[in-house]
Design an enzyme around this catalytic site. Sequence first.
Site, PDB file in Angstrom:
ATOM      1  N   SER A 151       5.088  -1.509  10.688  1.00 50.63           N
ATOM      2  CA  SER A 151       3.503  -1.601  10.426  1.00 50.63           C
ATOM      3  C   SER A 151       3.575  -1.662  12.134  1.00 50.63           C
ATOM      4  CB  SER A 151       3.973  -3.205   9.920  1.00 50.63           C
ATOM      5  OG  SER A 151       2.476  -3.940   9.961  1.00 50.63           O
ATOM      6  N   ASP A 316      -0.091  -0.362  -0.157  1.00 49.75           N
ATOM      7  CA  ASP A 316       0.177  -1.068   0.529  1.00 49.75           C
ATOM      8  C   ASP A 316      -1.701  -1.169   0.399  1.00 49.75           C
ATOM      9  OD1 ASP A 316      -0.096  -1.751   3.582  1.00 49.75           O
ATOM     10  OD2 ASP A 316       1.184  -1.366   3.499  1.00 49.75           O
ATOM     11  N   HIS A 349       2.039  -4.194   1.297  1.00 48.45           N
ATOM     12  CA  HIS A 349       2.634  -3.550   2.606  1.00 48.45           C
ATOM     13  C   HIS A 349       4.280  -3.785   2.951  1.00 48.45           C
ATOM     14  CE1 HIS A 349       1.744  -2.776   6.680  1.00 48.45           C
ATOM     15  NE2 HIS A 349       2.329  -3.908   7.571  1.00 48.45           N
TER      16      HIS A 349
END
Lengths: 372, 201
Positions: A151, A316, A349
């Site tokens: 991320s 995601d 995610h």
Amino acid sequence: MNSVGVVTPQRVAFDAPITLRGGATLPGFELVYETYGELNAEGSNAVLVCHALSGSHHVAGTYANEPNSVGWWDNLVGPGKPLDTNRFFVVGVNNLGGCYGSTGPMSLNPATGKPYGADFPVVTVEDWVAVQAQLADRLGIDCWAAVLGGSVGGMQALEWTLQYPDRVRHALVIASTPKLTAQNIAFNEVARQAILTDPDFHGGHFYERGVLPVRGLRLARMVGHITYLSDFQMGERFGRGLKNEKLSYGYDTDFQIESYLRYQGDKFTTYFDANTYLITTKALDYFDPACGYGGDLQAALARAKASFFVASFSTDWRFTPERSREIVYALMHNGRDVSYAEIDCSSGHDSFLLDDAHYHAVVGAYFDRIET
Amino acid sequence: MTEIFGRFDFDVIARWIVPGERVLDLGCGDGSLLKFLKAERDIRGYGVDNDPDNVLAAIKNGINVLQFDLEKGLAGVDDDAFDHVIMSLSLQTVRHTVPLVQEMLRVGHEAVVSFPNFGHRSHREAIAQGRMPVSEALPYQWFNSPNVRFFTIADFESLCADNGIVVREGLFFDEGRAVTQDPNLNADVALYRLGRKALRS
């Protein structure tokens, strides 16, 4: 699974002033960090693990007498694990502006003797990386064998290859993106507005009033959490399941998903700082290495020299596989070594934090290729 | 799929590659062809495969591997990015044959394709006896085959002619031995070098 065992965070102070990308200057700063494994004599086996929004320097292991204090990426980092601490010297650091001990909004501002609060400047991914480089200097690491992150941690790994192309041999950019979309920024803005409009926020100077903007931070976490999960996974886990047997026909928690989000929001407010949340979402919004190149990511990545491993997760929707492919294509254009895996995982995610067997096998296989 | 055939096609492909070239290998499997070309021809390049196990195997083989779905094309890859784009024994597994070969010739100066020849004598005999062929070149049962297109050498050459794809060289083999007489009947595998038709001035 093997663990790195009991770990102890360390603290290091940097006395020289640092000017941040936004123009503000800090007179100095401190970083807390942890290390696992041994740095070899050549200093060639060091791996930096960059944390995401709510992560910290506590990547692996546990603290003494706190068996529940397991590091946030303990399933990946440890002896015999994909990032094997028998081979690598692993460093985790709390980013500047954080709330786990590195200098941030909760720290005392030497100019006023009070916590910085909202006076702490907005920091960027570029600033984080510049500060991490100072830590590397202090630890005697000229060049990382690898920088790894998921991320916004992946943004830092990518930024390392651009800001210090000669100081990182491999970058592992996982569940990340070369820039946020309008939708990503929109979710961040909702989270910020929740905090900024909380009456207990007091313009960011709530510490001195002895209150916390709990409602705003809770709401910020709830909306953020929705974007970390997939629709499929929420459906599988909660569906329309009820908390109690009967509908309330009121505004108590009827559905399990409501209860879950409230729980996650409440929990978050007990350990995370609202000002750090604001800063971190801004760092995410601002990250765009192509910005200085007329939006041309290929041109922006031309100066990278590292080899790359890029991975995305099929479900995601926050940072979709398409975003990762943009990075891959730009690296291909520049003739860089890059491998890309699109992991089939149902958890959205947050999949990057899970111990999916194939995902870990691929990451482990890539680390096995990295010479020490 | 290359492992089924041993490495004779690797040697042929290597002869078509100039040392130091940029190579893209579509359907790269475990990356053994690229590994071979790196060792023999010092190529730089990438393998593409959409099978997770192949991606893992290729990473273990030290190859740059990209998990892309070839059916979705190579839109993100620059024109002329590669000297050679290879598709070794995978063309028959792709549904959109013509767009893919055209994509190969867009991103590469030259394409190299190899495929099992459905017109081989043994395959014709199987069909004549009323059964789908199963052979060294087509080692699957009809119900578990990854192949979605079944075509002969003659079919492929007419496809090239119809679509402005220039056949620069074709080599044909039967169980690894070169075939010169009537390859559509006698060869179980065909390898081609393909190019773009020169633009008229």
